[in-house]
Every structure is written in structure tokens, then in C-alpha cells.
Enzyme design. Structure first.
Site, PDB file in Angstrom:
ATOM      1  N   ASP A  81      -3.592  -2.312  -7.110  1.00  0.00           N
ATOM      2  CA  ASP A  81      -3.439  -2.736  -5.722  1.00  0.00           C
ATOM      3  C   ASP A  81      -2.815  -4.131  -5.652  1.00  0.00           C
ATOM      4  OD1 ASP A  81      -3.823  -3.182  -2.953  1.00  0.00           O
ATOM      5  OD2 ASP A  81      -5.627  -1.953  -2.966  1.00  0.00           O
TER       6      ASP A  81
ATOM      7  N   THR B   7      -1.860  -0.589   2.002  1.00  0.00           N
ATOM      8  CA  THR B   7      -2.603   0.097   0.944  1.00  0.00           C
ATOM      9  C   THR B   7      -2.685   1.603   1.136  1.00  0.00           C
ATOM     10  OG1 THR B   7      -3.923  -1.862   0.448  1.00  0.00           O
ATOM     11  CG2 THR B   7      -4.853   0.260  -0.197  1.00  0.00           C
TER      12      THR B   7
ATOM     13  N   LYS C 252     -12.063   0.813  -3.232  1.00  0.00           N
ATOM     14  CA  LYS C 252     -11.727   1.111  -1.836  1.00  0.00           C
ATOM     15  C   LYS C 252     -11.803   2.619  -1.600  1.00  0.00           C
ATOM     16  CE  LYS C 252      -8.491  -2.739  -1.097  1.00  0.00           C
ATOM     17  NZ  LYS C 252      -7.089  -3.093  -0.729  1.00  0.00           N
TER      18      LYS C 252
ATOM     19  N   ASP D  90      -6.033  -6.895  -5.337  1.00  0.00           N
ATOM     20  CA  ASP D  90      -5.654  -7.085  -3.937  1.00  0.00           C
ATOM     21  C   ASP D  90      -6.535  -8.135  -3.269  1.00  0.00           C
ATOM     22  OD1 ASP D  90      -4.067  -6.065  -1.550  1.00  0.00           O
ATOM     23  OD2 ASP D  90      -6.100  -5.714  -0.839  1.00  0.00           O
TER      24      ASP D  90
ATOM     25  N   HIS E 102       1.713  -1.504  -3.115  1.00  0.00           N
ATOM     26  CA  HIS E 102       2.576  -2.490  -2.465  1.00  0.00           C
ATOM     27  C   HIS E 102       2.552  -3.739  -3.325  1.00  0.00           C
ATOM     28  CE1 HIS E 102      -1.091  -4.577  -1.265  1.00  0.00           C
ATOM     29  NE2 HIS E 102      -1.545  -3.432  -0.773  1.00  0.00           N
TER      30      HIS E 102
END
Length: 555
Positions: A49, A90, A172, A314, A362
Site C-alpha cells: 500500500d 486504495t 485493511k 500507507d 497507488h
């Protein structure tokens, strides 16, 4: 005449070898075919991430031989892989990697969005019809139902008549659920409120014993006890800025953003903080190895799929930025985790028996404070301020009260009912909004999403906006920000733009039938699923728009 014809035919068949051969009764030949389709024992998809492509090389000299260096040197790297849509978030990234599709088709247009049909905000994986399994919180009320197409993991299950096992793991929920697809055997994510790895009744009614046993250990407290200190002497982190910067975020209770970050006091009290440290990634790898061991992934004669997403990169990136010592230390520790994981895969499945790929959902922008410090362009905008400004303008010019529902994901959503009731020309409303947006600091351009093809923005950018636009879920007007401008705060950073710093991602394959190499041809995130489908000899996902990376598949 009949006699002459027969005589002529006799001559041809007697003296023409080719004719005689053509009419000779065919002989039976035997061809050796493989008894089964050749596939690896296990496919491991790993999404890091917020990983920028340049992290592969920025910290290369500090990586171990068995982690990122092994991946780069033994694997095949598509060096110029980009995200073909905007905004770059995400949920969109994970969905597009595994569906081989874009938000316009797969329906995942953001981490959350306003749904005009339901008149409310929608979270990408929300599902009120299911319940949490593994805790008493509502963090498990999730499923992949909002994703409108199949994934490569779904297609593997279909191709093997559901004999292949698919499991998703991420801190996540969206990083686990969306890659695992609609038909997954299991998907697990981390509940920061309880410190448990959980799932939902979409997958099962109770957690497997091995997950419950891991939860009972509360490994998070073990990591808190170590605090977060740099892996190596802090003076060796020469690829980063000074340790304490005003534009870096701070942990609650800390006076500065500098090392060490004292975590001991959080043990047994705050289980969510682990996600903002490299230890969150380490726990994800622990869960991944347990899944392979306990679920016998790749060890039952079928090709299984483990979809893993490392989320702490992230969280750390958002808080401290890509030039911080924290992010450098996070990647050096991630490198160690990768090395350990590869060793485990080699030992458990055998080197060359598994197919591994690594990519990112990303990348990320530099912190505006860092940019200003180095005389580079960048800045901040506020979606809430834009919404208020637009609402005031619409009220003043058209006598429309609260006509702007929301501004999110770089889109303006208007209340069509309010506008229709006032009998105001909607085209004028949108043009007024576009004219207003173009005058705001940090805004490069704005377009009417209904007539995007008539805009004068560059074709490549227009295509990315189109790929991110879903007719039933997107807004009415889209605005592009200037380079390195984003909606955020004075500390930390974020992502979402079409620019290369947000859309240029790593993509490296390693293992089964992968020979070392690189390509500098331009490829896209959507090519990953198509490449996997070609290698596994299965159908592409139902919404796939990607193409196989032939530089890899033709080797």
C-alpha cells in the site's frame, strides 16, 4: 467420354505423388499431451500500500540479498507500470489489480463515495446484511458486494470447479476483501478496536481455531514492548530528511515526530496504533504464513491463491511522508519481512513451485512542506471550502439553497431534485461551477463529466478521468489539481492524482516460469490480471480491459 475421364484420373493417381498422397487413407498418429494443465502450486499476490516505484531503487543499496534485491534480480520487472484512471485510491487500486478493470466498470470509484441512488455516502466494502466474526465490533460488516465484476481469484476458483482455495489477508478490510473476490474461501482483516483479526458472516460463521489462537496471543503487545527505534544507526539514513520536521505528523502524546517512538504505554490500551508502525506489516506476514501452514495452501494438488496487502506502509507514509526516516526504516524492515517470507515459501512449497507478484495500489505525493522547503511547486486545497464556496455561489446566482450535496474524490455532486424543482438549467449550473473552480488556488482545470469528450484537456488525462467515471456512482463535475497539490493538512501527505508520483507503481513477478528480466514498455495496472490469466491458462475476469505482458509470458 466417360472412358477418357477414368483413364485420365488413372494417370494422375499413378504418376502424381502429391495427388496420390492427398487421397491416401490417413494413418493414425499419437501426440503426447500433458495429463493436466501446468500451473504453480500457489500464487501469492502482494500489494504494498502506497509504494512508489522508485522505492525499489531508492533504498536498493540497503536491502538484503533475499528481499527486494532477490525479487528484482530473480524476477521480471515491468518498470513503467501506471494506473490508467483517476483518482488513485486504495480500494480502486486493489480492485483494478485483481479485476483487470477500471472503476468505470468494476464500480469501485473510491474508498467511499456518494451514491445518488441511495442518497448517502457509501463505503467501498460495506454490507449491512452481514455480521462481524471474531469480535463484537461492527468492523466486520463487510463484503465484496459493491464490486460489480469478477476477480482473477474468482476466475481461478471457476476454472478448477472451486477446488482452488483463495484467502485474502490485510490489515485493511478493503485490502483483503476486494482482492479475494466474491467466491473466496476466507478474507481476514485487522480490527484495531480489539486487536483481533476478523472476518464476516459472508465467509463463515466462526473463526478457524488457528486465527482464534493467534488473536488470543495479542502479539501486538509484544511489538509495543520493543518500541519503534531505527533498525540501523540513525545517522546511516542518508536517503531521508532530518528526523524532526514540522511537516511530519506526531504520535499522540509525543512532543516531536523524531525517533524513538515509544509504544510501550499503548500495550493493552490502543491496538490500532500498530498499523502506523512497520510492525503492522510483520503481523500481516505472520498471518500469511499461518494461513499457508494451517490451510495447506499449495499443498493439496490444486493451485491456490493467497492475496496479501501490507497496509502499514500507507499509514506511515500518510503521517510522515515519503522523505522521512520513518518511511525509509519501514521499507528496510519490510525488506527483512520479505526475505523471511520468501525463505518460508521456498521451504514449504519449493523454489520455483509458486508464482509471486508484487505491486502497489497507488503511490504518493511529497509533503507540501517538503516541497516548499526545497523550492518545488505544491500546496493544499480544501474540499469542504470548495463545497461551501460553490453552495454560496449557487444560492446567490440561481437562488438554489443547499444544491451542492458534497465534494469528494475531486468531484462535485449536485442535488438534482433541488435544481429541477427550481426549474434551473442544469447545464448553466455546471458551467458556473466549472468557472468558479478554475479560479481556485491549486485547481488546474475542471470539466463537465457528462460531456467530457468536448473538453480541451490532454487526451491521456481525459482517458484517465473517463476510466474513473461510473455513470451511476460518480458526480457531475470533476476538477484536476495542479502538480503536488492535494486536499489535506499541513502535516503528512496523501495521494489521488493522475501524476506519475501517484500513478507510477512497481510490478515484479518472480518464481514459477518467470525468467529474470525487465521491460521499459508502458504497461498498466489492469494488465496484471490478464497476465496471470495467460500464465494460469484461465479466463480473464469479466470486466477485464488489460492485456498480458507478453515480454513475460513469451519467455
Amino acid at each position: 467420354m466417360r472412358f477418357k475421364y477414368l483413364f485420365f484420373l488413372f494417370l494422375l493417381t499413378s504418376f502424381s505423388p502429391s495427388f496420390a498422397q492427398k487421397w491416401t487413407k490417413p494413418t493414425t498418429t499419437t501426440t503426447n499431451y500433458a495429463a493436466t494443465v501446468a500451473r504453480p502450486k500457489l500464487v501469492v499476490g502482494m500489494v504494498i500500500d502506497q509504494m512508489r516505484w522508485d522505492y525499489l531503487y531508492r533504498f536498493y543499496s540497503r536491502y538484503s540479498k533475499g528481499g527486494f534485491k532477490r525479487l528484482i534480480n530473480e524476477g521480471f520487472s515491468a518498470e513503467n507500470t501506471f494506473i490508467p484512471y483517476t483518482p488513485t485510491y486504495t480500494a480502486c487500486g486493489h480492485s483494478s489489480i485483481y479485476t483487470g478493470s477500471v472503476p468505470a466498470i468494476n464500480g469501485i470509484i473510491g474508498n467511499n463515495w456518494y451514491d445518488p441512488e441511495q442518497n448517502r455516502d457509501v463505503y467501498c466494502t460495506e454490507d449491512k446484511a452481514v455480521k462481524t466474526v471474531g469480535s463484537t465490533s461492527r468492523a466486520g460488516e463487510m463484503s465484496p458486494k459493491n464490486m460489480l465484476v469478477t476477480t482473477i481469484t474468482d476466475e481461478l476458483r471457476l476454472a478448477t470447479n472451486f477446488k482452488s482455495k483463495v484467502i485474502g489477508i490485510s490489515q485493511k478490510d478493503r485490502g483483503s476483501i476486494l482482492p479475494a473476490g466474491h467466491t473466496a474461501n476466507a478474507s481476514y482483516w485487522y480490527d484495531g478496536g480489539t486487536g483481533n483479526w476478523i472476518t464476516s458472516t459472508f465467509y463463515m460463521q466462526t473463526l478457524p481455531k488457528w486465527v482464534s489462537d493467534y488473536n488470543d496471543k495479542k502479539e501486538v503487545n509484544k511489538y509495543y514492548a520493543n518500541d519503534w527505534k531505527t533498525l540501523y544507526p540513525i545517522e546511516t539514513y542518508t536517503q531521508s530528511t532530518a528526523d524532526d520536521k514540522s511537516y511530519e505528523g506526531k504520535f499522540k502524546g509525543e512532543a516531536t515526530s523524531a525517533f524513538p517512538h515509544l509504544l510501550t504505554n499503548y500495550a493493552g490500551k490502543n491496538y490500532s496504533l500498530i498499523t502506523s508502525t512497520p510492525y503492522g506489516n510483520t503481523m500481516t506476514f505472520e498471518m500469511s504464513k499461518l494461513a499457508i501452514q494451517q490451510e495447506k495452501l499449495g499443498q493439496t494438488g490444486n493451485t491456490d491463491f493467497l492475496a496479501v496487502s501490507c497496509s502499514s506502509t500507507d499509514y506511515v507514509g500518510h503521517q510522515f511522508g515519503p522523505n522521512s526516516i520513518e518511511i525509509e526504516d519501514t521499507y528496510l524492515r519490510l525488506d527483512k519481512d520479505l526475505e523471511d517470507f520468501f525463505t518460508y515459501l521456498d521451504k514449504t512449497l519449493g523454489k520455483g513451485n509458486y508464482l509471486f507478484f508484487l505491486s502497489a495500489d497507488h503511490a504518493v505525493a511529497h509533503v507540501p512542506g517538503f516541497m516548499a522547503e526545497n523550492k518545488l511547486p505544491g500546496g493544499l486545497v480544501s474540499s469542504s471550502a470548495i463545497r461551501k464556496g460553490l453552495d454560496t455561489l449557487m444560492n446567490k446566482k440561481f437562488n438554489l439553497s443547499k444544491s451542492v450535496i458534497t465534494v469528494m474524490n475531486n468531484q462535485v455532486y449536485f442535488d438534482h431534485t433541488v435544481i429541477d424543482n427550481k426549474k434551473v438549467d442544469f447545464a448553466q449550473v455546471k458551467q458556473t461551477a466549472i468557472d468558479y473552480l478554475k479560479k481556485q488556488d491549486g485547481v488546474a482545470d475542471a470539466v463537465d463529466l457528462q460531456i467530457l469528450n468536448t473538453s480541451t484537456i490532454p487526451q491521456e488525462i481525459r482517458e484517465r478521468i473517463t476510466n474513473g467515471y461510473n455513470a451511476r456512482r460518480s458526480g457531475d463535475v470533476y476538477f484536476l489539481l495542479k502538480s503536488n497539490w492535494f486536499d489535506g493538512s499541513a502535516t503528512g501527505t496523501t495521494h489521488g492524482a493522475w501524476y506519475p508520483y501517484d500513478s507510477h507503481i512497481p510490478l515484479v513477478f518472480m518464481g514459477w516460469k518467470v525468467k529474470p528480466g525487465k521491460t521499459n514498455q508502458t504497461h498498466y495496472m489492469t494488465d496484471i490480471a490478464a497476465t496471470l490469466a495467460a500464465m494460469l491458462q484461465i479466463q480473464m475476469p469479466s470486466g477485464s480491459v488489460g492485456s498480458p505482458i507478453t515480454e513475460l509470458t513469451h519467455q
